[in-house]
Structure formats: structure tokens, C-alpha cells
Design a protein around this motif. Structure first.
Motif, PDB file in Angstrom:
ATOM      1  N   LEU A  57    -135.257  17.775  40.547  1.00  0.00           N
ATOM      2  CA  LEU A  57    -134.421  17.034  41.492  1.00  0.00           C
ATOM      3  C   LEU A  57    -135.197  16.789  42.779  1.00  0.00           C
ATOM      4  O   LEU A  57    -136.045  17.591  43.158  1.00  0.00           O
ATOM      5  CB  LEU A  57    -133.149  17.826  41.835  1.00  0.00           C
ATOM      6  CG  LEU A  57    -132.175  18.122  40.699  1.00  0.00           C
ATOM      7  CD1 LEU A  57    -131.081  19.053  41.188  1.00  0.00           C
ATOM      8  CD2 LEU A  57    -131.583  16.834  40.156  1.00  0.00           C
ATOM      9  N   SER A  58    -134.854  15.724  43.451  1.00  0.00           N
ATOM     10  CA  SER A  58    -135.412  15.449  44.773  1.00  0.00           C
ATOM     11  C   SER A  58    -134.549  16.159  45.819  1.00  0.00           C
ATOM     12  O   SER A  58    -133.393  16.523  45.538  1.00  0.00           O
ATOM     13  CB  SER A  58    -135.401  13.943  45.032  1.00  0.00           C
ATOM     14  OG  SER A  58    -134.058  13.494  45.156  1.00  0.00           O
ATOM     15  N   PRO A  59    -135.063  16.336  47.034  1.00  0.00           N
ATOM     16  CA  PRO A  59    -134.220  16.919  48.087  1.00  0.00           C
ATOM     17  C   PRO A  59    -132.933  16.129  48.297  1.00  0.00           C
ATOM     18  O   PRO A  59    -131.871  16.722  48.511  1.00  0.00           O
ATOM     19  CB  PRO A  59    -135.120  16.871  49.329  1.00  0.00           C
ATOM     20  CG  PRO A  59    -136.508  16.931  48.781  1.00  0.00           C
ATOM     21  CD  PRO A  59    -136.440  16.140  47.487  1.00  0.00           C
ATOM     22  N   ALA A  60    -132.999  14.802  48.215  1.00  0.00           N
ATOM     23  CA  ALA A  60    -131.793  13.983  48.399  1.00  0.00           C
ATOM     24  C   ALA A  60    -130.764  14.263  47.306  1.00  0.00           C
ATOM     25  O   ALA A  60    -129.558  14.330  47.576  1.00  0.00           O
ATOM     26  CB  ALA A  60    -132.154  12.496  48.411  1.00  0.00           C
ATOM     27  N   SER A  61    -131.224  14.455  46.079  1.00  0.00           N
ATOM     28  CA  SER A  61    -130.295  14.754  44.984  1.00  0.00           C
ATOM     29  C   SER A  61    -129.676  16.136  45.147  1.00  0.00           C
ATOM     30  O   SER A  61    -128.492  16.320  44.857  1.00  0.00           O
ATOM     31  CB  SER A  61    -131.009  14.652  43.634  1.00  0.00           C
ATOM     32  OG  SER A  61    -131.306  13.310  43.344  1.00  0.00           O
ATOM     33  N   VAL A  77    -117.292  31.751  44.972  1.00  0.00           N
ATOM     34  CA  VAL A  77    -118.063  30.666  44.394  1.00  0.00           C
ATOM     35  C   VAL A  77    -119.359  30.537  45.186  1.00  0.00           C
ATOM     36  O   VAL A  77    -119.333  30.443  46.412  1.00  0.00           O
ATOM     37  CB  VAL A  77    -117.287  29.334  44.432  1.00  0.00           C
ATOM     38  CG1 VAL A  77    -118.133  28.201  43.879  1.00  0.00           C
ATOM     39  CG2 VAL A  77    -115.981  29.457  43.655  1.00  0.00           C
ATOM     40  N   PHE A  78    -120.478  30.554  44.504  1.00  0.00           N
ATOM     41  CA  PHE A  78    -121.785  30.448  45.136  1.00  0.00           C
ATOM     42  C   PHE A  78    -122.515  29.257  44.565  1.00  0.00           C
ATOM     43  O   PHE A  78    -122.473  29.020  43.357  1.00  0.00           O
ATOM     44  CB  PHE A  78    -122.611  31.718  44.876  1.00  0.00           C
ATOM     45  CG  PHE A  78    -122.005  32.955  45.443  1.00  0.00           C
ATOM     46  CD1 PHE A  78    -122.355  33.400  46.716  1.00  0.00           C
ATOM     47  CD2 PHE A  78    -121.080  33.684  44.717  1.00  0.00           C
ATOM     48  CE1 PHE A  78    -121.782  34.544  47.245  1.00  0.00           C
ATOM     49  CE2 PHE A  78    -120.507  34.832  45.242  1.00  0.00           C
ATOM     50  CZ  PHE A  78    -120.858  35.265  46.509  1.00  0.00           C
ATOM     51  N   LEU A  79    -123.186  28.530  45.410  1.00  0.00           N
ATOM     52  CA  LEU A  79    -124.041  27.433  44.972  1.00  0.00           C
ATOM     53  C   LEU A  79    -125.412  27.707  45.555  1.00  0.00           C
ATOM     54  O   LEU A  79    -125.554  27.895  46.760  1.00  0.00           O
ATOM     55  CB  LEU A  79    -123.509  26.090  45.466  1.00  0.00           C
ATOM     56  CG  LEU A  79    -124.375  24.871  45.200  1.00  0.00           C
ATOM     57  CD1 LEU A  79    -124.534  24.646  43.696  1.00  0.00           C
ATOM     58  CD2 LEU A  79    -123.786  23.644  45.861  1.00  0.00           C
ATOM     59  N   ALA A  80    -126.411  27.766  44.712  1.00  0.00           N
ATOM     60  CA  ALA A  80    -127.770  28.034  45.181  1.00  0.00           C
ATOM     61  C   ALA A  80    -128.707  27.018  44.553  1.00  0.00           C
ATOM     62  O   ALA A  80    -128.555  26.666  43.380  1.00  0.00           O
ATOM     63  CB  ALA A  80    -128.195  29.447  44.778  1.00  0.00           C
ATOM     64  N   ALA A  81    -129.635  26.535  45.341  1.00  0.00           N
ATOM     65  CA  ALA A  81    -130.653  25.625  44.825  1.00  0.00           C
ATOM     66  C   ALA A  81    -131.953  25.957  45.545  1.00  0.00           C
ATOM     67  O   ALA A  81    -132.032  25.856  46.774  1.00  0.00           O
ATOM     68  CB  ALA A  81    -130.265  24.177  45.087  1.00  0.00           C
ATOM     69  N   HIS A  82    -132.930  26.420  44.797  1.00  0.00           N
ATOM     70  CA  HIS A  82    -134.220  26.781  45.371  1.00  0.00           C
ATOM     71  C   HIS A  82    -135.319  26.104  44.570  1.00  0.00           C
ATOM     72  O   HIS A  82    -135.360  26.260  43.351  1.00  0.00           O
ATOM     73  CB  HIS A  82    -134.424  28.296  45.339  1.00  0.00           C
ATOM     74  CG  HIS A  82    -133.403  29.037  46.153  1.00  0.00           C
ATOM     75  ND1 HIS A  82    -132.281  29.591  45.610  1.00  0.00           N
ATOM     76  CD2 HIS A  82    -133.344  29.283  47.481  1.00  0.00           C
ATOM     77  CE1 HIS A  82    -131.559  30.165  46.565  1.00  0.00           C
ATOM     78  NE2 HIS A  82    -132.192  29.990  47.698  1.00  0.00           N
ATOM     79  N   PRO A  83    -136.222  25.382  45.231  1.00  0.00           N
ATOM     80  CA  PRO A  83    -137.314  24.746  44.476  1.00  0.00           C
ATOM     81  C   PRO A  83    -138.251  25.807  43.908  1.00  0.00           C
ATOM     82  O   PRO A  83    -138.391  26.889  44.454  1.00  0.00           O
ATOM     83  CB  PRO A  83    -138.024  23.904  45.533  1.00  0.00           C
ATOM     84  CG  PRO A  83    -137.670  24.512  46.842  1.00  0.00           C
ATOM     85  CD  PRO A  83    -136.327  25.136  46.664  1.00  0.00           C
ATOM     86  N   ARG A  84    -138.837  25.463  42.781  1.00  0.00           N
ATOM     87  CA  ARG A  84    -139.780  26.367  42.126  1.00  0.00           C
ATOM     88  C   ARG A  84    -141.146  25.688  42.092  1.00  0.00           C
ATOM     89  O   ARG A  84    -141.228  24.479  42.059  1.00  0.00           O
ATOM     90  CB  ARG A  84    -139.319  26.655  40.700  1.00  0.00           C
ATOM     91  CG  ARG A  84    -137.967  27.398  40.698  1.00  0.00           C
ATOM     92  CD  ARG A  84    -137.518  27.680  39.334  1.00  0.00           C
ATOM     93  NE  ARG A  84    -138.476  28.568  38.674  1.00  0.00           N
ATOM     94  CZ  ARG A  84    -138.209  29.291  37.619  1.00  0.00           C
ATOM     95  NH1 ARG A  84    -137.009  29.242  37.105  1.00  0.00           N
ATOM     96  NH2 ARG A  84    -139.105  30.041  37.076  1.00  0.00           N
ATOM     97  N   PRO A  85    -142.188  26.496  42.069  1.00  0.00           N
ATOM     98  CA  PRO A  85    -143.530  25.887  42.039  1.00  0.00           C
ATOM     99  C   PRO A  85    -143.762  25.092  40.760  1.00  0.00           C
ATOM    100  O   PRO A  85    -143.199  25.364  39.738  1.00  0.00           O
ATOM    101  CB  PRO A  85    -144.478  27.074  42.094  1.00  0.00           C
ATOM    102  CG  PRO A  85    -143.654  28.304  42.182  1.00  0.00           C
ATOM    103  CD  PRO A  85    -142.219  27.923  42.095  1.00  0.00           C
TER     104      PRO A  85
END
Length: 179
Positions: A137-141, A171-179
Motif C-alpha cells: 500500500l502507499s501512504p495515501a492508501s 478495536v485496534f487498527l495498526a499499519a506499519h511498513p515493512r522493509p
């Protein structure tokens, strides 16, 4: 929130617990909160006044007794701009503390459910839990997804607020980029 001093005000171990208790359980006095967390009423009173100074809590308008000072949370959640907080060491420290605290709350919610699993009916056992996926995903998405998820959550909460089978749900929402 974009002021590191404001975020730092809540990034104190006792303050974050006090604020969480007021959000989840509703208004309380410093004495009640002190007993709950094993603190003196003087300590909890001081920390509640600090939370009030930065706009996180206010005196509850519906006092049961003129002699008591009940406090209530102003907002249902605390949010901040990670980019703005990253601009100063103080902001990075406060946001890192609160992020770690969110992970602790998530872990506690999951462990509490698992420990008490047998006390819940099959309909709750079926829907409770966590899942994960890794997608590109892109940051905007990610931002759009987050906005849409929170909007859907608010809609569901409004729809179910008077439902007899509704319960508080973490309810938790997490999004972390991965290498």
C-alpha cells in the motif's frame, strides 16, 4: 494533536491509566481512582489536574455531591500527528511512550479475553480475536483505509449503542511498513 507538550502531558504512566479508566468506566473522583490504582488521592488529584490543564479531562457537570469533585474524559480517544511529533525529541519520546502503551493495552485485552474465554457465549468466541495480512500500500492508501475503518467503526457504534447484546469492544487498527 500537534503540540508535543500536550502529548507529553498524557504520556505519564499514571495519567494514561487515569484517562483510560475515565474513558472506559466513566466519571470518578481522585479518591476512587487512587484506590483503584493503589495511589494516594493527592497523587491522583495532582495528575487529574494536569490532565485538565491540557484539556484531556474536565470536572463532571453531574456531581452526586457538592463535596466531591468528579472528573470525566473530554474525548473518547487521543490521536496525534506522528510526523509533527517526530520534529522534536520531546515529541518523539511522548509518541513512542504512547505507542508502547497502545501495544500493552492490546496485549492486555487479548490476554484477558483468552483467560476468560469460557465466560463468553459462542457468538462472542466466534467474532473475537485478531488477524493480520501483509499487502503493498502507499501512504495515501493507508491513510484512506484508516479513515474509512474509523468511520465504519463509528457507524457500527451508533447503530449498536442501545442493542441489548452490545458490549464494550476494544478495536485496534495498526499499519506499519515493512522493509
Amino acid at each position: 494533536m500537534s503540540d508535543p507538550r500536550t502529548l507529553k502531558a498524557v504520556a505519564h504512566p499514571l495519567r494514561v491509566r487515569l484517562l483510560g479508566a475515565l474513558r472506559f468506566d466513566g466519571p470518578a473522583t481522585a479518591t476512587e481512582l487512587g484506590a483503584r490504582f493503589g495511589e494516594s488521592s493527592g497523587s491522583t488529584s495532582y495528575h487529574l489536574r494536569q490532565l485538565a490543564r491540557y484539556g484531556f479531562v474536565v470536572e463532571d457537570a453531574e456531581q452526586r455531591d457538592r463535596r466531591e469533585r468528579r472528573w470525566r474524559a473530554v474525548h473518547r480517544m487521543t490521536s496525534w500527528s506522528n510526523a509533527e511529533m517526530a520534529a522534536t525529541p520531546e515529541g518523539r519520546e511522548a509518541s513512542a511512550f504512547l505507542s508502547r502503551r497502545q501495544v500493552e493495552v492490546l496485549t492486555d485485552a487479548a490476554e484477558t479475553f483468552e483467560r476468560d474465554r469460557d465466560s463468553w457465549g459462542p457468538e462472542w468466541i466466534e467474532v473475537a480475536g485478531m488477524s493480520d495480512d501483509v499487502v503493498r500500500l502507499s501512504p495515501a492508501s493507508v491513510a484512506s483505509l484508516s479513515e474509512r475503518m474509523w468511520a465504519m467503526l463509528r457507524e457500527a457504534a451508533d447503530r449498536d449503542k442501545d442493542a441489548p447484546d452490545a458490549r464494550p469492544v476494544s478495536v485496534f487498527l495498526a499499519a506499519h511498513p515493512r522493509p
